[in-house]
Design a protein around this motif. Structure first.
Motif, PDB file in Angstrom:
ATOM      1  N   HIS A  31      11.575  26.391 -65.305  1.00 37.71           N
ATOM      2  CA  HIS A  31      10.890  26.109 -63.610  1.00 37.71           C
ATOM      3  C   HIS A  31       9.417  25.734 -64.938  1.00 37.71           C
ATOM      4  O   HIS A  31       9.426  25.674 -65.973  1.00 37.71           O
ATOM      5  CB  HIS A  31      11.152  27.637 -63.500  1.00 37.71           C
ATOM      6  N   GLY A  32       9.111  24.247 -63.816  1.00 42.35           N
ATOM      7  CA  GLY A  32       8.053  23.355 -64.487  1.00 42.35           C
ATOM      8  C   GLY A  32       7.462  23.275 -63.571  1.00 42.35           C
ATOM      9  O   GLY A  32       7.083  23.960 -61.948  1.00 42.35           O
ATOM     10  N   TRP A  33       6.484  23.172 -64.032  1.00 40.87           N
ATOM     11  CA  TRP A  33       4.671  22.280 -63.084  1.00 40.87           C
ATOM     12  C   TRP A  33       4.592  20.678 -63.374  1.00 40.87           C
ATOM     13  O   TRP A  33       4.509  20.471 -64.686  1.00 40.87           O
ATOM     14  CB  TRP A  33       3.526  23.960 -63.167  1.00 40.87           C
ATOM     15  N   TRP A  34       4.863  19.832 -62.325  1.00 38.04           N
ATOM     16  CA  TRP A  34       4.657  18.668 -63.315  1.00 38.04           C
ATOM     17  C   TRP A  34       3.203  17.747 -62.157  1.00 38.04           C
ATOM     18  O   TRP A  34       3.053  17.058 -62.135  1.00 38.04           O
ATOM     19  CB  TRP A  34       5.997  17.827 -62.640  1.00 38.04           C
ATOM     20  N   GLY A  35       3.103  18.711 -61.477  1.00 38.64           N
ATOM     21  CA  GLY A  35       1.324  18.279 -60.425  1.00 38.64           C
ATOM     22  C   GLY A  35       0.333  18.062 -60.815  1.00 38.64           C
ATOM     23  O   GLY A  35      -0.085  18.867 -62.480  1.00 38.64           O
ATOM     24  N   PRO A  36      -0.694  17.444 -61.120  1.00 41.58           N
ATOM     25  CA  PRO A  36      -2.215  17.590 -61.416  1.00 41.58           C
ATOM     26  C   PRO A  36      -2.606  19.052 -61.950  1.00 41.58           C
ATOM     27  O   PRO A  36      -3.091  20.432 -61.077  1.00 41.58           O
ATOM     28  CB  PRO A  36      -3.092  17.111 -61.087  1.00 41.58           C
ATOM     29  N   GLY A  37      -3.501  19.190 -62.880  1.00 44.42           N
ATOM     30  CA  GLY A  37      -3.909  20.669 -63.249  1.00 44.42           C
ATOM     31  C   GLY A  37      -3.112  21.683 -63.523  1.00 44.42           C
ATOM     32  O   GLY A  37      -1.875  21.586 -63.949  1.00 44.42           O
ATOM     33  N   GLY A 122       4.937  21.430 -57.624  1.00 47.24           N
ATOM     34  CA  GLY A 122       4.222  20.570 -58.054  1.00 47.24           C
ATOM     35  C   GLY A 122       4.321  18.884 -57.374  1.00 47.24           C
ATOM     36  O   GLY A 122       2.941  17.994 -57.483  1.00 47.24           O
ATOM     37  N   LEU A 123       5.537  18.203 -57.102  1.00 49.30           N
ATOM     38  CA  LEU A 123       5.430  17.178 -57.170  1.00 49.30           C
ATOM     39  C   LEU A 123       5.922  17.256 -55.573  1.00 49.30           C
ATOM     40  O   LEU A 123       6.986  17.796 -55.094  1.00 49.30           O
ATOM     41  CB  LEU A 123       6.471  16.322 -58.224  1.00 49.30           C
ATOM     42  N   ASP A 124       4.915  15.963 -54.689  1.00 51.69           N
ATOM     43  CA  ASP A 124       6.051  15.124 -53.152  1.00 51.69           C
ATOM     44  C   ASP A 124       7.180  14.656 -53.819  1.00 51.69           C
ATOM     45  O   ASP A 124       7.699  13.214 -54.264  1.00 51.69           O
ATOM     46  CB  ASP A 124       4.869  14.392 -53.046  1.00 51.69           C
ATOM     47  N   ILE A 125       8.522  14.711 -53.366  1.00 50.61           N
ATOM     48  CA  ILE A 125       9.580  14.641 -53.613  1.00 50.61           C
ATOM     49  C   ILE A 125      10.029  13.967 -51.936  1.00 50.61           C
ATOM     50  O   ILE A 125       9.979  14.273 -51.260  1.00 50.61           O
ATOM     51  CB  ILE A 125      10.724  15.499 -54.209  1.00 50.61           C
ATOM     52  N   HIS A 126      10.453  12.695 -52.662  1.00 47.41           N
ATOM     53  CA  HIS A 126      11.194  11.924 -51.450  1.00 47.41           C
ATOM     54  C   HIS A 126      12.566  11.618 -51.159  1.00 47.41           C
ATOM     55  O   HIS A 126      13.346  11.759 -52.105  1.00 47.41           O
ATOM     56  CB  HIS A 126      10.346   9.890 -51.899  1.00 47.41           C
ATOM     57  N   PHE A 127      13.197  11.702 -50.511  1.00 49.55           N
ATOM     58  CA  PHE A 127      14.315  11.594 -49.918  1.00 49.55           C
ATOM     59  C   PHE A 127      15.027  11.288 -48.631  1.00 49.55           C
ATOM     60  O   PHE A 127      14.035  11.141 -47.819  1.00 49.55           O
ATOM     61  CB  PHE A 127      14.755  13.211 -50.439  1.00 49.55           C
ATOM     62  N   SER A 194       4.719  12.977 -62.444  1.00 46.74           N
ATOM     63  CA  SER A 194       4.296  13.583 -63.407  1.00 46.74           C
ATOM     64  C   SER A 194       3.303  13.652 -63.369  1.00 46.74           C
ATOM     65  O   SER A 194       2.742  12.371 -63.899  1.00 46.74           O
ATOM     66  CB  SER A 194       5.656  14.084 -64.074  1.00 46.74           C
ATOM     67  N   SER A 195       2.346  14.474 -63.615  1.00 50.40           N
ATOM     68  CA  SER A 195       1.274  13.956 -64.743  1.00 50.40           C
ATOM     69  C   SER A 195       0.691  14.414 -65.412  1.00 50.40           C
ATOM     70  O   SER A 195       0.440  14.990 -66.644  1.00 50.40           O
ATOM     71  CB  SER A 195      -0.029  14.775 -63.374  1.00 50.40           C
ATOM     72  N   LYS A 196       2.278  15.630 -66.106  1.00 53.90           N
ATOM     73  CA  LYS A 196       2.737  16.005 -67.167  1.00 53.90           C
ATOM     74  C   LYS A 196       3.212  15.497 -68.112  1.00 53.90           C
ATOM     75  O   LYS A 196       3.875  14.664 -67.884  1.00 53.90           O
ATOM     76  CB  LYS A 196       2.904  17.562 -67.490  1.00 53.90           C
TER      77      LYS A 196
END
Length: 455
Positions: A31-37, A122-127, A194-196
């Motif tokens: 699992h991951g978290w790529w949003g800010p903060g 943590g990311l808005d994914i477009h499709f 990604s913010s990270k």
């Protein structure tokens, strides 16, 4: 002497096979978290929201202003595309972009398929998600995830989608009807960046797997070229029970015996499993595998090390961005196009299609974040990631387009994908297969799926 060399290679090959035998291992589903903060303690919003591509007078006015301020350097005499994008031909593109290209019309074309966004890790994914307009009685569509690469976008698939979702109305059999999902890689176009550090192909594969589950697909086919091929392969390595079939038009193979056999390929092709067509596509070997690699990989070294630096220039100049990207659409479509004054761009693509792809980078200001994908995947070196040393044990189909950057023979594809069911020498086409030759690619996907379904 040749006998000694041959015996040495054969012995090395036997030793290599012994030490390189792999078990059917899978990548861990992490699992991951790529949003800010920091990651919030609340549950992630899993809703799927409709999205629409939009533009404005201000956006177009700013683009035109920047185009008008362009400074060009004259090309060398008779340089064609050997020094990069020829600025004489670039003048034609600038004029068309500034005076004839209708971005509002292209936005309408982009919106002809349903767009969505959803938050994952943590990311808005477009499709885009395209369902068949009609189905034969009692049939259900086959879910198919199609993933683009760099410097492409989801728009590459606009011409192949109707061939897959509505085949009967496009001269094809309705034996296989697909429901197609085309996401944007995080940091490309309308997918949030990604913010990270660290968002690589494996993380992207996991995100897209979660996307398919969120769309209620437990089993599905995947297809990709360029980065899309690596992402789809990683997904097959991660969740093989969910990937019903893997179709590729490019493959990444690092750990292999292949390069050692290249010097002897022409003399002992059958011994090493090469066909006459393989030799044709790989010859001359020095040019195809060494000189061309040095000549064409400069961008990769930059983007795998310092993507943000060149990104500053590209994100500020629309014409610079166009030259940088369109040069790849020239050379990667056919390496011989570098010998032409116009780079052969309009032999396979329309200027509207090419500029629409450019606008997806320009209007979203995502050229920098898209280039970082090279840093995340290649910045630590080659053969350092676990997935590079693993195989993909799912039914696989491969389409070998003759003008691809580097030809991949069947024995090499089978090394990476032992369950290879279909390997096709395509009659024409290069790197951007779905964009260049949608009908050829659609037919090969359908052929492969037919083989899977009959197993």
């Amino acid at each position: 002497m040749w006998l000694e060399i041959l015996l040495t290679f054969v012995l090395g090959f036997v030793i290599y096979l012994f030490v390189s035998r792999d078990q059917e291992e899978t990548l861990p589903l992490e699992h991951g978290w790529w949003g800010p903060g920091t990651r919030p303690t609340t549950e992630e919003d899993e809703s799927i929201r409709p999205f629409k591509v939009e533009t404005s007078d201000e956006e177009i006015k700013d683009l035109h202003w920047r185009i008008d301020k362009t400074r060009l350097s004259p090309p060398l005499e008779d340089s064609r595309f050997h020094y990069g994008f020829n600025s004489n031909y670039l003048k034609k593109i600038i004029s068309y972009w500034r005076n004839e290209f209708d971005w509002r019309k292209q936005v309408e074309i982009l919106n002809k398929y349903p767009h969505f966004k959803t938050k994952i890790e943590g990311l808005d994914i477009h499709f885009i998600h395209v369902k068949p307009p009609q189905l034969p009685a009692g049939r259900t569509p086959k879910p198919l995830l199609m993933v683009h690469g760099w410097p492409g976008s989801f728009y590459e698939f606009y011409k192949i989608i109707p061939l897959l979702t509505d085949p009967k109305n496009h001269g094809l059999s309705d034996e296989h009807v697909f429901e197609v999902v085309c996401p944007s890689i995080p940091g490309y176009g309308f997918s949030e960046a990604s913010s990270k550090k660290g968002l690589n192909s494996v993380a992207t594969a996991r995100i897209f797997y979660k996307l398919m589950l969120r769309l209620n697909f437990q089993e599905f086919y995947v297809q990709g070229g360029d980065w899309g091929s690596l992402i789809c392969t990683n997904m097959a390595q991660m969740v093989p029970s969910h990937v019903k079939g893997l179709h590729l038009n490019m493959v990444f193979v690092v750990r292999n015996f292949f390069t050692l056999t290249l010097p002897l390929a022409q003399h002992f092709r059958r011994l090493f499993g090469y066909t006459e067509r393989d030799i044709e596509l790989m010859s001359p070997i020095k040019e195809k595998f060494f000189y061309s690699l040095v000549r064409e990989s400069g961008y990769m070294h930059i983007q795998a090390t310092k993507p943000d630096t060149v990104g500053c220039a590209l994100n500020n100049s629309p014409v610079g961005l166009a030259a940088y990207i369109l040069e790849k659409f020239s050379t990667w479509t056919n390496s011989e196009f570098q010998n032409l004054e116009d780079g052969g761009l309009e032999r396979k693509f329309s200027l509207d299609d090419l500029l629409t792809n450019i606008m997806l980078y320009w209007t979203t200001a995502t050229i920098v974040s898209s280039q970082r994908f090279y840093k995340e995947n290649l910045g630590q070196g080659i053969n350092v990631h676990r997935h590079e040393r693993m195989k993909a044990y799912v039914p696989t189909g491969f389409a070998a387009f003759p003008s691809e950057l580097m030809h991949t023979p069947e024995n090499l594809v089978r090394f990476k994908c032992p369950k290879l069911l279909s390997y096709s020498y395509m009659p024409r086409g290069g790197h951007f297969a779905a964009f260049e030759e949608p009908e050829l690619l659609a037919k090969d996907i359908r052929k492969f799926v037919g083989l899977v379904e009959r197993q």
